[in-house]
Design a protein around this motif. Structure first.
Motif, short mmCIF file in Angstrom:
data_model
loop_
_atom_site.label_atom_id
_atom_site.label_comp_id
_atom_site.label_asym_id
_atom_site.label_seq_id
_atom_site.Cartn_x
_atom_site.Cartn_y
_atom_site.Cartn_z
N GLU A 45 0.81 -1.22 0.00
CA GLU A 45 0.00 0.00 0.00
C GLU A 45 0.85 1.27 0.00
O GLU A 45 0.49 2.24 -0.66
CB GLU A 45 -0.97 0.00 1.18
CG GLU A 45 -2.09 -1.03 1.04
CD GLU A 45 -2.95 -0.82 -0.20
OE1 GLU A 45 -3.24 0.34 -0.57
OE2 GLU A 45 -3.33 -1.83 -0.81
N ASP A 46 1.98 1.29 0.72
CA ASP A 46 2.82 2.49 0.77
C ASP A 46 3.32 2.86 -0.62
O ASP A 46 3.26 4.02 -1.03
CB ASP A 46 4.01 2.30 1.71
CG ASP A 46 3.60 2.24 3.17
OD1 ASP A 46 2.47 2.66 3.48
OD2 ASP A 46 4.41 1.78 3.99
N GLY A 47 3.82 1.87 -1.34
CA GLY A 47 4.31 2.12 -2.69
C GLY A 47 3.22 2.56 -3.64
O GLY A 47 3.39 3.48 -4.43
N LEU A 48 2.08 1.92 -3.54
CA LEU A 48 0.96 2.27 -4.40
C LEU A 48 0.42 3.66 -4.07
O LEU A 48 0.03 4.42 -4.96
CB LEU A 48 -0.15 1.22 -4.29
CG LEU A 48 0.21 -0.14 -4.85
CD1 LEU A 48 -0.87 -1.16 -4.51
CD2 LEU A 48 0.41 -0.08 -6.35
N ASP A 49 0.41 4.02 -2.79
CA ASP A 49 -0.04 5.36 -2.40
C ASP A 49 0.89 6.42 -2.96
O ASP A 49 0.44 7.48 -3.41
CB ASP A 49 -0.12 5.48 -0.87
CG ASP A 49 -1.30 4.72 -0.28
OD1 ASP A 49 -2.23 4.36 -1.05
OD2 ASP A 49 -1.29 4.48 0.94
N MET A 50 2.21 6.16 -2.96
CA MET A 50 3.17 7.11 -3.51
C MET A 50 2.92 7.29 -5.01
O MET A 50 2.91 8.41 -5.51
CB MET A 50 4.61 6.65 -3.28
CG MET A 50 5.61 7.64 -3.83
SD MET A 50 7.23 6.96 -4.24
CE MET A 50 6.85 5.65 -5.35
N VAL A 51 2.72 6.20 -5.72
CA VAL A 51 2.46 6.27 -7.16
C VAL A 51 1.18 7.06 -7.41
O VAL A 51 1.14 7.95 -8.27
CB VAL A 51 2.36 4.85 -7.77
CG1 VAL A 51 1.83 4.91 -9.19
CG2 VAL A 51 3.71 4.16 -7.72
N LYS A 52 0.14 6.78 -6.65
CA LYS A 52 -1.14 7.48 -6.81
C LYS A 52 -0.96 8.98 -6.58
O LYS A 52 -1.46 9.80 -7.33
CB LYS A 52 -2.16 6.91 -5.84
CG LYS A 52 -3.52 7.55 -5.94
CD LYS A 52 -4.49 6.90 -4.96
CE LYS A 52 -5.82 7.59 -4.99
NZ LYS A 52 -6.75 7.04 -4.02
N GLU A 53 -0.20 9.33 -5.54
CA GLU A 53 0.03 10.74 -5.21
C GLU A 53 0.83 11.43 -6.30
O GLU A 53 0.50 12.53 -6.75
CB GLU A 53 0.76 10.85 -3.88
CG GLU A 53 1.09 12.28 -3.48
CD GLU A 53 1.92 12.32 -2.21
OE1 GLU A 53 2.81 13.21 -2.15
OE2 GLU A 53 1.72 11.49 -1.32
N LYS A 54 1.90 10.81 -6.78
CA LYS A 54 2.79 11.42 -7.77
C LYS A 54 2.13 11.55 -9.14
O LYS A 54 2.33 12.53 -9.84
CB LYS A 54 4.09 10.63 -7.91
CG LYS A 54 4.92 10.59 -6.66
CD LYS A 54 5.60 11.90 -6.40
CE LYS A 54 6.50 11.78 -5.19
NZ LYS A 54 7.02 13.06 -4.77
N LEU A 55 1.37 10.54 -9.51
CA LEU A 55 0.76 10.55 -10.85
C LEU A 55 -0.66 11.09 -10.88
O LEU A 55 -1.20 11.35 -11.94
CB LEU A 55 0.77 9.13 -11.43
CG LEU A 55 2.13 8.53 -11.71
CD1 LEU A 55 1.99 7.11 -12.24
CD2 LEU A 55 2.93 9.38 -12.69
#
Length: 99
Positions: free
Chosen positions: A17-27
């Protein structure tokens, strides 16, 4: 990656979830999953989803994959079959195959 991209489709089997949240935030993307119940082991559905995602990624203007992924390799081969040149393929990290 600055190629004038205004839409992103992210195909991943990542569950962190941490990695996916970062991707969601950045993109700035919304997360959508094809799998209604991730604990459900439905091989036919998994194969169908994989083929849909290969088709989507193969038809994209730009493809960003990982060098060590067989999924990325398959997409790259499909892109070549569609006449998409190597200049439209990018890779996140890692050595090129054969290096």
């Amino acid at each position: 990656l600055d190629k004038g991209v205004n839409r992103v489709y992210l195909a991943t089997d990542a569950t962190e979830e941490d990695g996916l949240d970062m991707v969601k935030e950045k993109l700035g993307i919304a997360r959508y999953t094809w799998v209604s119940n991730p604990d459900e082991n439905d091989l036919r559905k998994a194969i169908t989803v994989a083929n849909i995602e290969i088709a989507i990624c193969a038809m994209a203007a730009i493809f960003l994959g990982t060098r060590t992924s067989n999924f990325s390799l398959t997409i790259r081969e499909e892109r070549a079959n569609l006449g998409k040149g190597d200049a439209t393929n990018e890779f996140l990290a890692g050595p090129a195959r054969g290096e």
